[in-house]
Design an enzyme around this catalytic site. Structure first.
Site, PDB file in Angstrom:
ATOM      1  CG  ASP A   1      -1.913   1.050   1.328  1.00 25.29           C
ATOM      2  OD1 ASP A   1      -2.350   1.504   0.258  1.00 25.29           O
ATOM      3  OD2 ASP A   1      -2.299   1.430   2.447  1.00 25.29           O
TER       4      ASP A   1
ATOM      5  N   GLY B   1      -8.155   8.221   6.929  1.00 23.53           N
ATOM      6  CA  GLY B   1      -8.481   8.466   8.340  1.00 23.53           C
ATOM      7  C   GLY B   1      -9.937   8.868   8.504  1.00 23.53           C
TER       8      GLY B   1
ATOM      9  CG  ASN C   1      -6.970   0.954  -0.560  1.00 21.26           C
ATOM     10  OD1 ASN C   1      -7.327   0.001  -1.251  1.00 21.26           O
ATOM     11  ND2 ASN C   1      -5.852   1.612  -0.773  1.00 21.26           N
ATOM     12  CB  VAL C   2     -10.999  -0.848   4.845  1.00 28.20           C
ATOM     13  CG1 VAL C   2     -11.479  -0.656   6.282  1.00 28.20           C
ATOM     14  CG2 VAL C   2     -12.151  -0.630   3.867  1.00 28.20           C
TER      15      VAL C   2
ATOM     16  CG  ASP D   1       1.239   7.475  -3.625  1.00 25.93           C
ATOM     17  OD1 ASP D   1       1.104   8.270  -4.581  1.00 25.93           O
ATOM     18  OD2 ASP D   1       0.824   7.714  -2.482  1.00 25.93           O
TER      19      ASP D   1
ATOM     20  CD  GLU E   1      -2.521   8.327  -4.639  1.00 27.56           C
ATOM     21  OE1 GLU E   1      -2.407   7.280  -3.980  1.00 27.56           O
ATOM     22  OE2 GLU E   1      -2.596   9.454  -4.136  1.00 27.56           O
TER      23      GLU E   1
ATOM     24  N   GLY F   1     -11.289   4.350   2.737  1.00 22.41           N
ATOM     25  CA  GLY F   1     -12.611   3.707   2.820  1.00 22.41           C
ATOM     26  C   GLY F   1     -13.312   3.849   4.168  1.00 22.41           C
TER      27      GLY F   1
HETATM   28  P1  13P Z   1      -8.461   4.546   5.826  1.00 26.51           P
HETATM   29  O1  13P Z   1      -7.416   4.410   6.889  1.00 26.51           O
HETATM   30  O2  13P Z   1      -9.105   5.881   5.835  1.00 26.51           O
HETATM   31  O3  13P Z   1      -9.434   3.431   5.844  1.00 26.51           O
HETATM   32  O4  13P Z   1      -7.690   4.482   4.429  1.00 26.51           O
HETATM   33  C1  13P Z   1      -6.994   3.335   4.081  1.00 26.51           C
HETATM   34  C2  13P Z   1      -6.255   3.515   2.816  1.00 26.51           C
HETATM   35  O5  13P Z   1      -6.677   4.216   1.919  1.00 26.51           O
HETATM   36  C3  13P Z   1      -5.011   2.779   2.649  1.00 26.51           C
HETATM   37  O6  13P Z   1      -4.372   3.105   1.464  1.00 26.51           O
END
Ligand code: 13P
Length: 321
Positions: A117, A212, A263-264, A138, A169, A243
């Site tokens: 990520d 976040g 993405n979470v 990224d 991205e 997400g």
């Molecule tokens: P959140 O922490 O807001 O769920 O975002 C996760 C994310 O986008 C990881 O790339």
């Protein structure tokens, strides 16, 4: 070929659960690499108009909980790891070996991809060596779009030679992740088209989303921007970062407009922390052997399983494995 490996993997998993693994000793080597890349599962999600959660892991408990959720929901799974989380775990290799070993040991039958990520160029190269099956380069923080374009092209070439999928991205995602503050800009459809033409497998684009918890006055996702980007990139699966905390109706609308990967990260951290807090505040760590780490971490781990399954339901990936 991936389908063949998947099928062999499923057979292997079924046989292992039947405790007769010896009979397929000859094929064990071929199928012991049980992770797949994320290209195929996201192509299917794009075509089927459902979303796949990409859940960030932080440690062994997180990994096992997310795998359990995917298996119970019969959902394809992307487990992802940031450079910061990998450092916490001892490095990308530790993370890759842990995820692979966890997949094997649990006999999970759903397809699982291990994705980097928000990687730098160097992180991507390291993960390709370490055994990740998918990477995100990224380049949105690079000084110019041209640098992003050039480096993405290089990573695509190197990764694809090894069957590893690539996320790129365009347009920064707002909020803070791993100490990096993004601008939260809306991606330019023309730039998305140029990056798509490099052969990336899926593309993250800023559409007003942030990492976040969302502030009270957040304006919501820009569906006009999303529609224009989708128009520019065709059937390329799009990725929605940040997400956590996006209202379900907005997530589902985004999926209907071409978002395939959501993405979470923070969401699972919040449910883990809340469940752990409840355990400690109830004084359970002070009762008997309640201080045993397995007991302390259990409620948080169970909370991750439950929340991940709920999210898979919302994204529409249940029974898609
Ligand atoms: P959140 O922490 O807001 O769920 O975002 C996760 C994310 O986008 C990881 O790339």
């Amino acid at each position: 070929c991936l389908d063949d490996i998947r099928e062999q993997t499923n057979v292997y998993a079924r046989v292992r659960r039947g405790k007769i693994s010896g009979v397929i000793g000859a094929t064990l080597q071929e199928v012991s690499f049980m992770l797949v890349n994320a290209a195929d599962m996201l192509k299917k999600a794009e075509a089927g108009k459902y979303g796949l959660g990409a859940f960030n892991t932080n440690n062994l408990e997180w990994t096992l909980a997310i795998l359990q959720a995917a298996e119970e929901a019969k959902s394809p799974l992307i487990i992802q790891c940031s450079a910061g989380a990998a450092k916490w775990m001892g490095g990308f290799k530790v993370c890759a070996d842990m995820v692979k070993a966890a997949v094997e040991a649990t006999g999970v039958t759903v397809p699982v991809a291990l994705h980097l990520d928000h990687g730098t160029y160097e992180n991507c190269l390291e993960c390709i060596e370490a055994g990740f099956t998918s990477v995100m380069y990224d380049g949105s923080h690079e000084e110019t779009f041209q640098i992003n374009l050039d480096r993405t092209a290089e990573i695509v070439k190197i990764a694809h030679e090894k069957g590893i999928s690539v996320e790129a991205e365009v347009g920064g995602i707002g909020g803070v992740e791993d100490g990096i503050v993004g601008q939260g800009e809306i991606a330019d459809p023309d730039q998305c088209k140029q990056i798509a033409a490099l052969g990336v497998d899926f593309l993250a684009c800023g559409i007003g989303n942030i990492h976040g918890v969302y502030p009270e006055d957040w304006a919501g996702l820009s569906f006009d921007a999303l529609a224009a980007i989708k128009e520019a990139v065709g059937d390329l699966p799009l990725v929605l970062h940040g997400g956590t905390g996006i209202p379900v109706d907005q997530i589902q609308k985004a999926i209907s407009l071409g978002v395939s990967k959501i993405n979470v990260n923070t969401d699972l951290q919040l449910v883990f922390a809340a469940a752990t807090r409840e355990y400690i505040e109830a004084g359970k760590d002070l009762e008997g052997k309640g201080f045993d780490p397995r007991k302390v971490l259990k409620p948080g781990r169970e909370a991750i399983v439950a929340r991940t399954k709920e999210l898979m339901e919302e994204f529409g990936s249940v029974n898609k494995a």
